[in-house]
Motif scaffolding. Structure first.
Motif, short mmCIF file in Angstrom:
data_model
loop_
_atom_site.label_atom_id
_atom_site.label_comp_id
_atom_site.label_asym_id
_atom_site.label_seq_id
_atom_site.Cartn_x
_atom_site.Cartn_y
_atom_site.Cartn_z
N SER A 314 0.82 -1.22 0.00
CA SER A 314 0.00 0.00 0.00
C SER A 314 0.84 1.26 0.00
CB SER A 314 -0.93 0.00 1.22
OG SER A 314 -0.17 -0.04 2.42
N ALA A 315 2.16 1.12 -0.18
CA ALA A 315 3.06 2.27 -0.09
C ALA A 315 2.80 3.28 -1.20
CB ALA A 315 4.51 1.78 -0.16
N THR A 316 3.10 4.53 -0.89
CA THR A 316 3.06 5.58 -1.91
C THR A 316 4.06 5.26 -3.01
OG1 THR A 316 2.36 7.29 -0.36
CG2 THR A 316 3.57 8.03 -2.30
N LYS A 317 3.65 5.51 -4.26
CA LYS A 317 4.47 5.16 -5.42
C LYS A 317 4.99 6.42 -6.10
CE LYS A 317 0.73 3.31 -6.90
NZ LYS A 317 -0.02 3.46 -5.61
N PRO A 318 6.11 6.34 -6.79
CA PRO A 318 6.55 7.47 -7.60
C PRO A 318 5.47 7.87 -8.61
CG PRO A 318 8.32 5.88 -7.37
CD PRO A 318 7.08 5.23 -6.80
N GLY A 319 5.18 9.14 -8.64
CA GLY A 319 4.12 9.65 -9.49
C GLY A 319 2.83 9.93 -8.76
#
Length: 484
Positions: A314-319
């Motif tokens: 669920s981690a924040t992703k690049p973009g």
């Protein structure tokens, strides 16, 4: 250990070790007294090379003629300057039941109160070592009592020595938290530690959990926390030492209890040291606790954001685009540039809620600052000249130096995004520490603000691996100045 003052005839002091300085080209008053009592033995041994004035040379004598101390420890001072003081004193503090320091004689060009304060600080921290978790360890002996010698009683010197000890204890607190492994030092644990301070020091502590931060709209901090099962916390600590109507000094700290880099994963080598990514928060907690213990007449609020940065599903992703507490949107181009995401929400909240007279943040923010300044000097960025000068002077006095770094509109322009108000990194590899500071500046408005990038100074690597407790000495000197 206990710390106190002793006075009277130095030769008649009964102690485990008497620490005496030997400068180049002369003798201190205590060395002269020992030389006279021993019928010139000190001078003869200096001439023979058994006692050496070279900086860092140490000679230990038991049952020294004419002296009641069990041991006399001679420390070479050379042409000792303030910058050498910590090093030579650390070498001279011997392990015994009771140690007497004669350091007020060592730096004739310095103010005695400053020497006393530094003596107390170094005495408190010189024999410090990181807590370890070994099943068996050699018993580490420390002196039970470290005394500062003055020929005659002096309340100002006594106060300065006590204040130095207090700063040393604050540094020990910050080091203790920094050195803890991340599986023990979690956001929840740190919040609980802050709550304990409320009971012991009479501080007001408020803890914000994940739901509370969602209500506040702290999308950037929460975006960093999304990949970890450890739930984030924001802790606000208030110390009311000044007048009720006085605006507080705000201290804001980055508290990444572990930083893997998130989806933008860091290299494996050295990743264990990412437990030190919460040293900024640890320093702010230690600073406000020390100020309260010293009863400084100033109002202070310390706000710290604790979370892990992990590459979960669920981690924040690049973009991804996150919305901050201040309402600005941020495009996350690199999840390893997470500290500024935590700080921007905590800074904006603190300024909005408490309307501080000034705000100082500390963070192990960028490797770029380490490249620029190395491992001895922290980076200082500020939108206010008076605040910047105050911090630089406080750092010089505390032997906890900083160097002023530039803020310019070009660094802000480098954070332009096609999809959000800001990107969290520049599209260029250059000036990484400066663009990180420029990012934070976007969230402080007109409030006098300073950012301390402590990535190079917060901890040591290699054989000396461990937290340093910096910039607690700088912060306490700064807060003392604010109280005047």
């Amino acid at each position: 250990m206990k710390f106190s003052m002793v006075s009277g005839d130095v030769l008649k002091l009964e102690c485990g070790a008497l620490v005496v300085g030997i400068p180049a080209g002369g003798l201190t008053p205590t060395a002269e007294a020992l030389d006279k009592a021993s019928e010139g033995a000190v001078s003869r041994w200096i001439e023979a090379g058994d006692i050496h004035p070279c900086v860092g040379k140490v000679a230990v004598f038991r049952d020294f003629p004419g002296c009641k101390a069990e041991r006399v420890v001679f420390v070479g001072l050379g042409k000792c300057k303030a910058r050498d003081f910590q090093r030579v004193l650390k070498l001279g503090i011997d392990i015994g039941k009771e140690v007497v320091l004669t350091t007020l004689e060592w730096l004739p060009d310095e103010v005695p109160e400053w020497i006393a304060e530094q003596s107390g600080f170094i005495a408190c921290t010189a024999l410090d070592r990181p807590k370890n978790y070994k099943t068996f360890d050699i018993n580490w002996k420390k002196p039970k009592h470290i005394n500062l010698y003055v020929p005659d009683e002096n309340k100002d010197i006594e106060k300065a020595y006590a204040e130095g000890v207090s700063v040393g204890m604050g540094v020990q607190m910050a080091k203790q938290y920094g050195d803890m492994p991340a599986n023990l030092c979690t956001p929840k644990f740190m919040a609980e530690e802050c709550m304990k301070l409320a009971g012991s020091l009479g501080l007001d502590v408020t803890v914000f959990d994940e739901k509370a931060m969602e209500k506040l709209g702290m999308g950037c901090l929460l975006g960093v926390a999304k990949g970890s099962h450890q739930k984030p916390r924001m802790v606000v600590i208030e110390y009311h030492g000044g007048k009720k109507e006085d605006a507080p000094v705000a201290l804001v700290g980055k508290g990444l209890t572990f930083d893997s880099g998130g989806i933008s994963l860091k290299p494996a080598k050295g990743m264990d040291e990412m437990k030190y990514d919460m040293c900024g928060a640890a320093a702010m907690i230690a600073a406000i606790a020390t100020a309260a213990a010293m009863k400084l007449p100033v109002n202070i609020v310390a706000a710290v954001g604790f979370t892990e940065n992990m590459p979960g599903s669920s981690a924040t992703k690049p973009g991804d685009i996150l919305k901050s507490y201040a309402g600005k949107t941020v495009e996350v181009l690199n999840t390893d540039a997470e500290g500024r995401l935590v700080l921007c929400d905590v800074l904006a909240y603190t300024i909005d809620k408490f309307k501080p007279k000034c705000v100082v943040d500390a963070a192990t923010l960028t490797g770029a600052c380490v490249v620029a300044l190395g491992n001895d000097i922290a980076g200082l960025f500020s939108n206010d000249e008076e605040l910047a000068m105050s911090l630089m002077m406080a750092g010089d006095t505390a032997m906890d130096p900083v160097w002023r770094m530039p803020l310019d509109i070009s660094f802000t322009k480098a954070l332009k995004s096609n999809f959000a108000d800001l990107a969290n990194i520049s599209d260029s590899r250059g000036a990484g520490a400066c663009t990180a500071a420029a990012f934070l500046e976007e969230f402080v408005g007109d409030t006098p603000w300073a950012h301390l990038d402590i990535a190079g100074v917060a901890n040591k690597s290699g054989k000396e691996k461990g937290s340093t407790g910096r910039p607690v000495p700088l912060l306490i000197n700064f807060l003392k100045d604010q109280a005047e």
